[in-house]
Design a protein around this motif. Structure first.
Motif, PDB file in Angstrom:
ATOM      1  N   ALA A   1      -2.320   5.000 -11.617  1.00 25.07           N
ATOM      2  CA  ALA A   1      -1.316   4.102 -12.190  1.00 25.07           C
ATOM      3  C   ALA A   1      -0.838   4.565 -13.560  1.00 25.07           C
ATOM      4  N   CYS A   2      -1.553   5.515 -14.170  1.00 28.14           N
ATOM      5  CA  CYS A   2      -1.176   6.005 -15.499  1.00 28.14           C
ATOM      6  C   CYS A   2       0.008   6.967 -15.404  1.00 28.14           C
ATOM      7  N   THR A   3       0.926   6.826 -16.331  1.00 25.03           N
ATOM      8  CA  THR A   3       2.095   7.708 -16.423  1.00 25.03           C
ATOM      9  C   THR A   3       2.316   8.068 -17.886  1.00 25.03           C
ATOM     10  N   SER A   4       3.360   8.831 -18.127  1.00 26.51           N
ATOM     11  CA  SER A   4       3.704   9.183 -19.509  1.00 26.51           C
ATOM     12  C   SER A   4       4.136   7.963 -20.311  1.00 26.51           C
ATOM     13  N   LYS A   5       4.456   6.860 -19.622  1.00 26.81           N
ATOM     14  CA  LYS A   5       4.876   5.635 -20.306  1.00 26.81           C
ATOM     15  C   LYS A   5       3.719   4.687 -20.595  1.00 26.81           C
ATOM     16  N   THR A   6       2.550   4.989 -20.052  1.00 20.01           N
ATOM     17  CA  THR A   6       1.400   4.095 -20.249  1.00 20.01           C
ATOM     18  C   THR A   6       0.949   4.131 -21.698  1.00 20.01           C
ATOM     19  N   LYS A   7       0.918   2.965 -22.354  1.00 20.48           N
ATOM     20  CA  LYS A   7       0.541   2.894 -23.768  1.00 20.48           C
ATOM     21  C   LYS A   7      -0.788   2.171 -23.966  1.00 20.48           C
ATOM     22  N   MET A   8      -1.188   1.342 -22.997  1.00 22.49           N
ATOM     23  CA  MET A   8      -2.399   0.537 -23.196  1.00 22.49           C
ATOM     24  C   MET A   8      -3.055   0.219 -21.862  1.00 22.49           C
ATOM     25  N   ILE A   9      -4.382   0.153 -21.881  1.00 23.42           N
ATOM     26  CA  ILE A   9      -5.167  -0.379 -20.768  1.00 23.42           C
ATOM     27  C   ILE A   9      -5.955  -1.566 -21.300  1.00 23.42           C
ATOM     28  N   VAL A  10      -5.899  -2.690 -20.581  1.00 25.09           N
ATOM     29  CA  VAL A  10      -6.633  -3.896 -20.980  1.00 25.09           C
ATOM     30  C   VAL A  10      -7.852  -4.054 -20.072  1.00 25.09           C
ATOM     31  N   ILE A  11      -9.029  -4.150 -20.676  1.00 25.20           N
ATOM     32  CA  ILE A  11     -10.235  -4.448 -19.902  1.00 25.20           C
ATOM     33  C   ILE A  11     -10.830  -5.753 -20.414  1.00 25.20           C
TER      34      ILE A  11
ATOM     35  N   GLU B   1     -18.040   5.869 -18.860  1.00 24.32           N
ATOM     36  CA  GLU B   1     -17.906   7.330 -18.778  1.00 24.32           C
ATOM     37  C   GLU B   1     -16.638   7.705 -18.027  1.00 24.32           C
ATOM     38  N   SER B   2     -16.339   6.982 -16.953  1.00 25.00           N
ATOM     39  CA  SER B   2     -15.103   7.232 -16.203  1.00 25.00           C
ATOM     40  C   SER B   2     -13.874   6.903 -17.042  1.00 25.00           C
ATOM     41  N   LEU B   3     -13.962   5.822 -17.793  1.00 25.86           N
ATOM     42  CA  LEU B   3     -12.860   5.423 -18.667  1.00 25.86           C
ATOM     43  C   LEU B   3     -12.622   6.479 -19.742  1.00 25.86           C
ATOM     44  N   GLU B   4     -13.689   7.008 -20.314  1.00 26.62           N
ATOM     45  CA  GLU B   4     -13.553   8.029 -21.354  1.00 26.62           C
ATOM     46  C   GLU B   4     -12.929   9.303 -20.807  1.00 26.62           C
ATOM     47  N   ILE B   5     -13.308   9.694 -19.607  1.00 21.62           N
ATOM     48  CA  ILE B   5     -12.706  10.873 -18.972  1.00 21.62           C
ATOM     49  C   ILE B   5     -11.213  10.655 -18.764  1.00 21.62           C
ATOM     50  N   LEU B   6     -10.868   9.448 -18.304  1.00 18.96           N
ATOM     51  CA  LEU B   6      -9.462   9.119 -18.077  1.00 18.96           C
ATOM     52  C   LEU B   6      -8.671   9.173 -19.388  1.00 18.96           C
ATOM     53  N   LEU B   7      -9.213   8.577 -20.434  1.00 17.16           N
ATOM     54  CA  LEU B   7      -8.476   8.515 -21.695  1.00 17.16           C
ATOM     55  C   LEU B   7      -8.374   9.877 -22.376  1.00 17.16           C
ATOM     56  N   GLU B   8      -9.291  10.780 -22.075  1.00 13.84           N
ATOM     57  CA  GLU B   8      -9.167  12.149 -22.585  1.00 13.84           C
ATOM     58  C   GLU B   8      -7.924  12.826 -22.022  1.00 13.84           C
TER      59      GLU B   8
ATOM     60  N   TYR C   1      -5.196  11.214 -21.277  1.00 17.90           N
ATOM     61  CA  TYR C   1      -4.031  10.501 -21.808  1.00 17.90           C
ATOM     62  C   TYR C   1      -4.329  10.088 -23.252  1.00 17.90           C
ATOM     63  N   PRO C   2      -4.175  11.004 -24.198  1.00 18.38           N
ATOM     64  CA  PRO C   2      -4.592  10.754 -25.586  1.00 18.38           C
ATOM     65  C   PRO C   2      -3.789   9.682 -26.322  1.00 18.38           C
ATOM     66  N   ASP C   3      -2.655   9.258 -25.768  1.00 13.84           N
ATOM     67  CA  ASP C   3      -1.835   8.255 -26.450  1.00 13.84           C
ATOM     68  C   ASP C   3      -2.110   6.829 -25.989  1.00 13.84           C
TER      69      ASP C   3
ATOM     70  N   ASN D   1     -11.681   5.160 -32.179  1.00 14.98           N
ATOM     71  CA  ASN D   1     -10.447   5.399 -32.928  1.00 14.98           C
ATOM     72  C   ASN D   1      -9.194   4.952 -32.183  1.00 14.98           C
ATOM     73  N   ARG D   2      -9.378   4.430 -30.969  1.00 14.14           N
ATOM     74  CA  ARG D   2      -8.209   4.033 -30.176  1.00 14.14           C
ATOM     75  C   ARG D   2      -8.413   2.688 -29.472  1.00 14.14           C
ATOM     76  N   THR D   3      -9.374   1.899 -29.956  1.00 10.17           N
ATOM     77  CA  THR D   3      -9.755   0.663 -29.260  1.00 10.17           C
ATOM     78  C   THR D   3      -9.641  -0.557 -30.158  1.00 10.17           C
ATOM     79  N   ILE D   4      -9.115  -1.649 -29.584  1.00 11.40           N
ATOM     80  CA  ILE D   4      -9.117  -2.964 -30.199  1.00 11.40           C
ATOM     81  C   ILE D   4     -10.111  -3.812 -29.415  1.00 11.40           C
ATOM     82  N   VAL D   5     -11.052  -4.437 -30.103  1.00 16.58           N
ATOM     83  CA  VAL D   5     -12.022  -5.316 -29.456  1.00 16.58           C
ATOM     84  C   VAL D   5     -11.748  -6.747 -29.895  1.00 16.58           C
TER      85      VAL D   5
END
Length: 375
Positions: free
Chosen positions: A150-160, A177-184, A186-188, A217-221
């Motif tokens: 579902a991630c594309t060049s337009k994806t700016k945020m994932i909500v968990i 661990e899977s989430l971290e691999i995914l976000l690597e 898509y660095p934005d 460095n890229r997470t809001i809790v």
């Protein structure tokens, strides 16, 4: 102009209104009905006579910010900069809304995992962005392959949401661990982690995004004192974010609410000196276990509950009705209000599951269970 044309009254409003109309036991909306800790009400009583009734600082009272920083350090071993990385909000929902409004731009995409809390989508739409709803697996674990697709060049945020409302599931180390691999890849992409039930977990302990070094460095809790301390009506929460994100979030916050209720902030600040968050999960585990024991001989099938104060049950052996109609009949004919799980899905997926809130006193749970076991 109608900026949210397909959104009407929330299912929580509908079911609570029906519960009142039919004098039903309300196990639908997520709020406790038992007394607040007397130590906290004593603190409030004393504060009413002190000079704490004017505007608080925009980010929050420094004493409370410091206590939040210590709370996060004690719970998750994370050290925060109080003045730049913490923001006290008018409930976690306002923190989530403000974060999305501040950081998401027109035509960008935000991935939301279904079933999902209904307040995630609205700020995305108001930002003229696109919510991308991705269903969890049938056992409510994340399907990381589906999420990555579902991630594309337009994806700016994932909500968990962890622990997860409405299902009570908790993310595992493998999930992160899977989430971290995914976000690597898509660095934005920014991660928004809704952790309002963080202290209400049972056999499995909650793993917070606070503990994942690669994500900080890229997470809001988002967190909630209302949920943790049983004072949902106070509407006091907080968010933690790195300074470069928090700077943008505060720009919106100052015009949305400016600051949060002063006396509530001071009361919670003092209460944090004497309360242990470790006791919260223990108390709710006792309630979960008691409620489950009361329903064990009913026709409802109890689903796993790893965290939150919600119990999901299947009514498939009772009725073929869709879950919304079943919940309405449950109120009208049996006097108990619940929430249909289909309303947490974009496509209204119906697995014949409903959600009860067990954050109630034992008398309420016993009477509700008596009615449910008679079905």
């Amino acid at each position: 102009m109608n900026k949210l044309p397909h959104i009407g009254s929330s299912i929580f409003t509908v079911m609570s209104k029906m519960a009142t109309e039919y004098n039903a036991i309300n196990l639908s909306q997520g709020f406790p009905n038992f007394p607040v800790d007397g130590r906290l009400t004593d603190i409030v009583a004393k504060l009413t006579k002190e000079e704490v009734h004017q505007y608080a600082p925009m980010s929050g009272y420094p004493t409370l910010l410091s206590k939040i920083g210590q709370l996060v350090k004690d719970a998750y071993k994370r050290t925060l900069q109080d003045d730049t990385e913490i923001l006290v909000t008018a409930g976690a929902t306002q923190g989530i809304f403000t974060s999305i409004l501040a950081l998401i731009e027109k035509e960008e995409e935000v991935i939301i995992l279904d079933p999902s809390y209904d307040s995630y989508e609205a700020p995305v739409l108001l930002s003229k962005a696109k919510p991308i709803r991705v269903a969890l697996n049938d056992d409510y674990t994340p399907n990381w392959e589906r999420i990555e697709n579902a991630c594309t060049s337009k994806t700016k945020m994932i909500v968990i949401n962890n622990p997860h409302n409405p299902t009570g599931k908790i993310l595992t180390k493998s999930d992160f661990e899977s989430l971290e691999i995914l976000l690597e890849k898509y660095p934005d992409i920014i991660l928004l982690s809704d952790e309002v039930y963080e202290y209400i977990t049972f056999e499995k302990k909650h793993i917070s995004a606070h503990t994942r070094e690669k994500l900080l460095n890229r997470t809001i809790v988002a967190s909630s004192f209302g949920k943790s301390f049983h004072v949902t009506g106070w509407k006091v929460g907080y968010i933690v974010a790195p300074e470069h994100l928090m700077h943008q979030i505060k720009k919106v916050h100052q015009f949305l609410v400016y600051s949060v209720t002063s006396i509530s902030q001071m009361a919670i600040s003092r209460y944090l000196d004497i309360v242990s968050v470790e006791d919260i999960g223990k108390m709710y585990q006792e309630k979960r276990d008691y409620f489950r024991s009361l329903l064990k001989d009913s026709r409802f099938k109890l689903m796993p509950c790893e965290g939150t104060y919600f119990q999901v049950v299947s009514y498939a052996s009772i009725s073929e009705e869709d879950d919304v109609d079943f919940c309405k009949r449950l109120i009208i004919e049996h006097g108990v209000a619940a929430i249909p799980i289909s309303t947490f899905y974009a496509d209204k997926t119906d697995h014949k599951l409903i959600r009860f809130c067990f954050a109630k006193d034992n008398t309420t749970l016993e009477e509700a269970a008596k009615r449910l076991c008679a079905i």
